[in-house]
Design a protein around this motif. Structure first.
Motif, PDB file in Angstrom:
ATOM      1  N   GLY A  15      -4.438  31.735  -2.381  1.00 59.76           N
ATOM      2  CA  GLY A  15      -5.811  31.660  -1.888  1.00 59.76           C
ATOM      3  C   GLY A  15      -6.239  30.215  -1.763  1.00 59.76           C
ATOM      4  N   TYR A  16      -7.538  30.060  -1.634  1.00 66.17           N
ATOM      5  CA  TYR A  16      -8.122  28.732  -1.468  1.00 66.17           C
ATOM      6  C   TYR A  16      -9.144  28.556  -2.578  1.00 66.17           C
ATOM      7  N   GLY A  17      -8.897  27.666  -3.521  1.00 68.55           N
ATOM      8  CA  GLY A  17      -9.806  27.503  -4.652  1.00 68.55           C
ATOM      9  C   GLY A  17      -9.920  28.825  -5.397  1.00 68.55           C
ATOM     10  N   GLN A  20      -9.260  34.359  -3.625  1.00 73.25           N
ATOM     11  CA  GLN A  20      -7.905  34.876  -3.474  1.00 73.25           C
ATOM     12  C   GLN A  20      -7.800  35.621  -2.144  1.00 73.25           C
ATOM     13  N   VAL A  21      -6.797  35.271  -1.359  1.00 64.75           N
ATOM     14  CA  VAL A  21      -6.614  35.862  -0.028  1.00 64.75           C
ATOM     15  C   VAL A  21      -5.397  36.783  -0.008  1.00 64.75           C
ATOM     16  N   LEU A  22      -4.293  36.324  -0.590  1.00 66.43           N
ATOM     17  CA  LEU A  22      -3.090  37.159  -0.662  1.00 66.43           C
ATOM     18  C   LEU A  22      -3.009  37.764  -2.063  1.00 66.43           C
ATOM     19  N   GLY A  39      -1.938  42.437  11.768  1.00 64.74           N
ATOM     20  CA  GLY A  39      -3.023  42.781  10.857  1.00 64.74           C
ATOM     21  C   GLY A  39      -4.334  42.254  11.406  1.00 64.74           C
ATOM     22  N   ALA A  40      -5.437  42.792  10.879  1.00 66.07           N
ATOM     23  CA  ALA A  40      -6.758  42.412  11.371  1.00 66.07           C
ATOM     24  C   ALA A  40      -7.058  40.953  11.063  1.00 66.07           C
ATOM     25  N   ASN A  41      -8.113  40.436  11.681  1.00 66.88           N
ATOM     26  CA  ASN A  41      -8.578  39.090  11.364  1.00 66.88           C
ATOM     27  C   ASN A  41      -8.869  38.989   9.881  1.00 66.88           C
ATOM     28  N   GLY A  42      -8.405  37.921   9.268  1.00 66.31           N
ATOM     29  CA  GLY A  42      -8.693  37.699   7.858  1.00 66.31           C
ATOM     30  C   GLY A  42      -7.772  38.449   6.914  1.00 66.31           C
ATOM     31  N   ALA A  43      -6.776  39.138   7.430  1.00 66.98           N
ATOM     32  CA  ALA A  43      -5.873  39.911   6.573  1.00 66.98           C
ATOM     33  C   ALA A  43      -4.989  39.006   5.710  1.00 66.98           C
ATOM     34  N   GLY A  44      -4.798  37.762   6.168  1.00 67.15           N
ATOM     35  CA  GLY A  44      -3.985  36.821   5.381  1.00 67.15           C
ATOM     36  C   GLY A  44      -2.690  36.413   6.051  1.00 67.15           C
ATOM     37  N   LYS A  45      -2.578  36.654   7.353  1.00 63.55           N
ATOM     38  CA  LYS A  45      -1.335  36.336   8.059  1.00 63.55           C
ATOM     39  C   LYS A  45      -1.085  34.827   8.081  1.00 63.55           C
ATOM     40  N   THR A  46      -2.111  34.087   8.490  1.00 60.82           N
ATOM     41  CA  THR A  46      -1.969  32.623   8.543  1.00 60.82           C
ATOM     42  C   THR A  46      -1.704  32.064   7.149  1.00 60.82           C
ATOM     43  N   THR A  47      -2.391  32.587   6.167  1.00 60.31           N
ATOM     44  CA  THR A  47      -2.199  32.107   4.793  1.00 60.31           C
ATOM     45  C   THR A  47      -0.770  32.365   4.324  1.00 60.31           C
ATOM     46  N   THR A  48      -0.194  33.501   4.728  1.00 60.09           N
ATOM     47  CA  THR A  48       1.204  33.785   4.372  1.00 60.09           C
ATOM     48  C   THR A  48       2.123  32.725   4.970  1.00 60.09           C
ATOM     49  N   LEU A  49       1.912  32.394   6.243  1.00 59.09           N
ATOM     50  CA  LEU A  49       2.764  31.377   6.871  1.00 59.09           C
ATOM     51  C   LEU A  49       2.560  30.017   6.207  1.00 59.09           C
ATOM     52  N   ARG A  50       1.312  29.725   5.832  1.00 56.58           N
ATOM     53  CA  ARG A  50       1.047  28.444   5.153  1.00 56.58           C
ATOM     54  C   ARG A  50       1.737  28.388   3.799  1.00 56.58           C
ATOM     55  N   ALA A  51       1.809  29.531   3.122  1.00 55.18           N
ATOM     56  CA  ALA A  51       2.509  29.565   1.828  1.00 55.18           C
ATOM     57  C   ALA A  51       3.998  29.309   2.051  1.00 55.18           C
ATOM     58  N   PRO A  87       2.025  25.744  13.995  1.00 55.88           N
ATOM     59  CA  PRO A  87       0.753  26.157  13.409  1.00 55.88           C
ATOM     60  C   PRO A  87      -0.205  26.763  14.431  1.00 55.88           C
ATOM     61  N   GLU A  88      -1.123  27.573  13.911  1.00 54.00           N
ATOM     62  CA  GLU A  88      -2.223  28.089  14.724  1.00 54.00           C
ATOM     63  C   GLU A  88      -2.996  26.884  15.263  1.00 54.00           C
ATOM     64  N   GLY A  89      -3.351  26.907  16.542  1.00 49.75           N
ATOM     65  CA  GLY A  89      -4.098  25.788  17.104  1.00 49.75           C
ATOM     66  C   GLY A  89      -3.234  24.612  17.507  1.00 49.75           C
ATOM     67  N   ASP A 165       2.599  30.863  14.450  1.00 47.76           N
ATOM     68  CA  ASP A 165       1.278  31.460  14.216  1.00 47.76           C
ATOM     69  C   ASP A 165       0.496  31.599  15.515  1.00 47.76           C
ATOM     70  N   GLU A 166       0.267  32.832  15.945  1.00 47.08           N
ATOM     71  CA  GLU A 166      -0.600  33.145  17.092  1.00 47.08           C
ATOM     72  C   GLU A 166      -0.304  32.316  18.338  1.00 47.08           C
ATOM     73  N   PRO A 167       0.926  32.338  18.829  1.00 46.41           N
ATOM     74  CA  PRO A 167       1.202  31.502  20.006  1.00 46.41           C
ATOM     75  C   PRO A 167       0.436  31.935  21.257  1.00 46.41           C
ATOM     76  N   GLU A 197       0.942  37.557  15.128  1.00 45.00           N
ATOM     77  CA  GLU A 197       0.356  37.752  16.452  1.00 45.00           C
ATOM     78  C   GLU A 197      -0.799  38.751  16.491  1.00 45.00           C
ATOM     79  N   GLN A 198      -1.773  38.423  17.317  1.00 46.94           N
ATOM     80  CA  GLN A 198      -2.858  39.360  17.661  1.00 46.94           C
ATOM     81  C   GLN A 198      -2.371  40.343  18.712  1.00 46.94           C
ATOM     82  N   ASN A 199      -1.449  39.866  19.531  1.00 46.61           N
ATOM     83  CA  ASN A 199      -0.928  40.695  20.616  1.00 46.61           C
ATOM     84  C   ASN A 199       0.131  41.638  20.035  1.00 46.61           C
TER      85      ASN A 199
HETATM   86  P1  ATP Z   1      -6.866  35.493  11.717  1.00 50.03           P
HETATM   87  O1  ATP Z   1      -6.106  36.419  12.600  1.00 50.03           O
HETATM   88  O2  ATP Z   1      -8.346  35.638  11.861  1.00 50.03           O
HETATM   89  O3  ATP Z   1      -6.388  34.070  11.756  1.00 50.03           O
HETATM   90  P2  ATP Z   1      -5.401  35.883   9.269  1.00 50.03           P
HETATM   91  O4  ATP Z   1      -4.854  37.223   8.935  1.00 50.03           O
HETATM   92  O5  ATP Z   1      -4.459  34.870   9.774  1.00 50.03           O
HETATM   93  O6  ATP Z   1      -6.606  36.057  10.245  1.00 50.03           O
HETATM   94  P3  ATP Z   1      -6.104  33.965   7.277  1.00 50.03           P
HETATM   95  O7  ATP Z   1      -6.321  32.887   8.273  1.00 50.03           O
HETATM   96  O8  ATP Z   1      -4.916  33.910   6.413  1.00 50.03           O
HETATM   97  O9  ATP Z   1      -6.127  35.383   7.967  1.00 50.03           O
HETATM   98  O10 ATP Z   1      -7.423  34.018   6.405  1.00 50.03           O
HETATM   99  C1  ATP Z   1      -7.611  34.923   5.335  1.00 50.03           C
HETATM  100  C2  ATP Z   1      -8.900  34.576   4.606  1.00 50.03           C
HETATM  101  O11 ATP Z   1      -8.780  33.275   4.041  1.00 50.03           O
HETATM  102  C3  ATP Z   1     -10.120  34.552   5.487  1.00 50.03           C
HETATM  103  O12 ATP Z   1     -11.151  35.221   4.808  1.00 50.03           O
HETATM  104  C4  ATP Z   1     -10.431  33.077   5.646  1.00 50.03           C
HETATM  105  O13 ATP Z   1     -11.817  32.860   5.780  1.00 50.03           O
HETATM  106  C5  ATP Z   1      -9.900  32.482   4.376  1.00 50.03           C
HETATM  107  N1  ATP Z   1      -9.459  31.087   4.588  1.00 50.03           N
HETATM  108  C6  ATP Z   1      -8.525  30.670   5.463  1.00 50.03           C
HETATM  109  N2  ATP Z   1      -8.346  29.343   5.398  1.00 50.03           N
HETATM  110  C7  ATP Z   1      -9.193  28.893   4.446  1.00 50.03           C
HETATM  111  C8  ATP Z   1      -9.489  27.605   3.895  1.00 50.03           C
HETATM  112  N3  ATP Z   1      -8.846  26.499   4.305  1.00 50.03           N
HETATM  113  N4  ATP Z   1     -10.429  27.545   2.925  1.00 50.03           N
HETATM  114  C9  ATP Z   1     -11.064  28.654   2.494  1.00 50.03           C
HETATM  115  N5  ATP Z   1     -10.830  29.898   2.963  1.00 50.03           N
HETATM  116  C10 ATP Z   1      -9.914  30.017   3.928  1.00 50.03           C
END
Ligand code: ATP
Length: 240
Positions: A15-17, A20-22, A39-51, A87-89, A165-167, A197-199
């Motif tokens: 998570g971040y601070g 907890q996200v994952l 998975g839906a927005n905010g499910a934690g996909k990007t966070t998994t890749l960052r881990a 990375p995303e973006g 991430d989300e190409p 991917e969203q797609n």
């Molecule tokens: P999306 O498809 O919207 O990118 P995702 O499944 O990739 O969604 P994440 O980007 O992993 O999801 O985000 C999961 C949660 O972590 C979200 O609630 C988001 O607000 C939070 N989050 C992501 N990055 C940070 C950050 N740098 N600091 C604090 N919270 C964050």
């Protein structure tokens, strides 16, 4: 490109601070496999890749690349071990040329730096548009061209595992096809791919296997074809 290495994500929490996200993410990518994570927005996909790439440090669980524990390794060590992150973006350097952005991808890894000219040729064969635009500032490219640079830059590290991430974000359907076909071609050369991917339809068609993430947990996994047929997946992610 490097030889195949298995990527194993096991019971990862992160998570971040204090947020907890994952909660419990387990994903496996066999050598040479193409795996999609949806998975839906905010499910934690990007966070998994960052881990996986060392940008976020897991608070629990294990991440292994080719049998070696990487959950406490730095991003630069992880690149050196053969895992590259798109990375995303995109995160290009807008005031540097296409070629300079690509060359940066090789700079982190001595063996990639030695093979830079050869790999650059491979990236240009994959994306002929980038060779035409080699001297153009990256910030002036179209979105699709920038995505090609982001993928190409990661390939310049000659990874055995590519996480993407989300190409398709912001790309036209045609450009999305181009980028996905390039990922498929890279995979067919032996590079493992973990794609977020969203797609959902397109990525599950391309992938050998897929995982569905919800609220920081894996709730389903299966072959791409099985997930595409799964009524719950169709209803939640394909609006069918
Ligand atoms: P999306 O498809 O919207 O990118 P995702 O499944 O990739 O969604 P994440 O980007 O992993 O999801 O985000 C999961 C949660 O972590 C979200 O609630 C988001 O607000 C939070 N989050 C992501 N990055 C940070 C950050 N740098 N600091 C604090 N919270 C964050």
């Amino acid at each position: 490109h490097g030889v195949g290495q298995e990527l194993v994500i096991e019971h990862v929490a992160a998570g971040y601070g204090k947020v907890q996200v994952l909660w419990d993410v387990s994903v496996r990518v066999a050598p040479g496999e193409f795996v999609a994570m949806i998975g839906a927005n905010g499910a934690g996909k990007t966070t998994t890749l960052r881990a996986v790439s060392g940008v976020v440090r897991p608070s629990a669980g294990s991440i292994r690349l080719g049998g070696r524990e990487i959950s406490r390794a730095t991003p630069s060590d992880i690149v050196k071990l053969g895992l590259a992150h798109v990375p995303e973006g995109r995160e290009l350097f807008p005031l540097m040329t296409v070629r300079e952005n690509l060359e940066l991808g090789a700079a982190m890894r001595p063996e990639a730096a030695r093979a830079q000219a050869e790999t650059l040729g491979q990236v240009y064969r994959l994306f002929p548009r980038l060779e035409e635009r080699a001297g153009q500032l990256a910030g002036t490219l179209s979105g699709g061209e920038q995505q090609m640079v982001a993928v190409g830059r990661a390939l310049m590290a000659r990874p055995s595992v590519l996480v993407v991430d989300e190409p398709s974000l912001g790309l036209s359907p045609l450009m999305t096809q181009t980028v996905f076909q390039a990922l498929k071609a890279v995979n067919e050369e032996g590079v493992s791919v973990l794609l977020v991917e969203q797609n959902v339809g397109l990525s599950l068609k391309l992938a050998d296997r897929g995982y569905v993430l919800e609220n920081g947990q894996v709730i389903r996994e299966g072959s791409g074809a099985d997930l595409l047929r799964d009524p719950a997946v169709r209803e939640a992610y394909l609006a069918l």
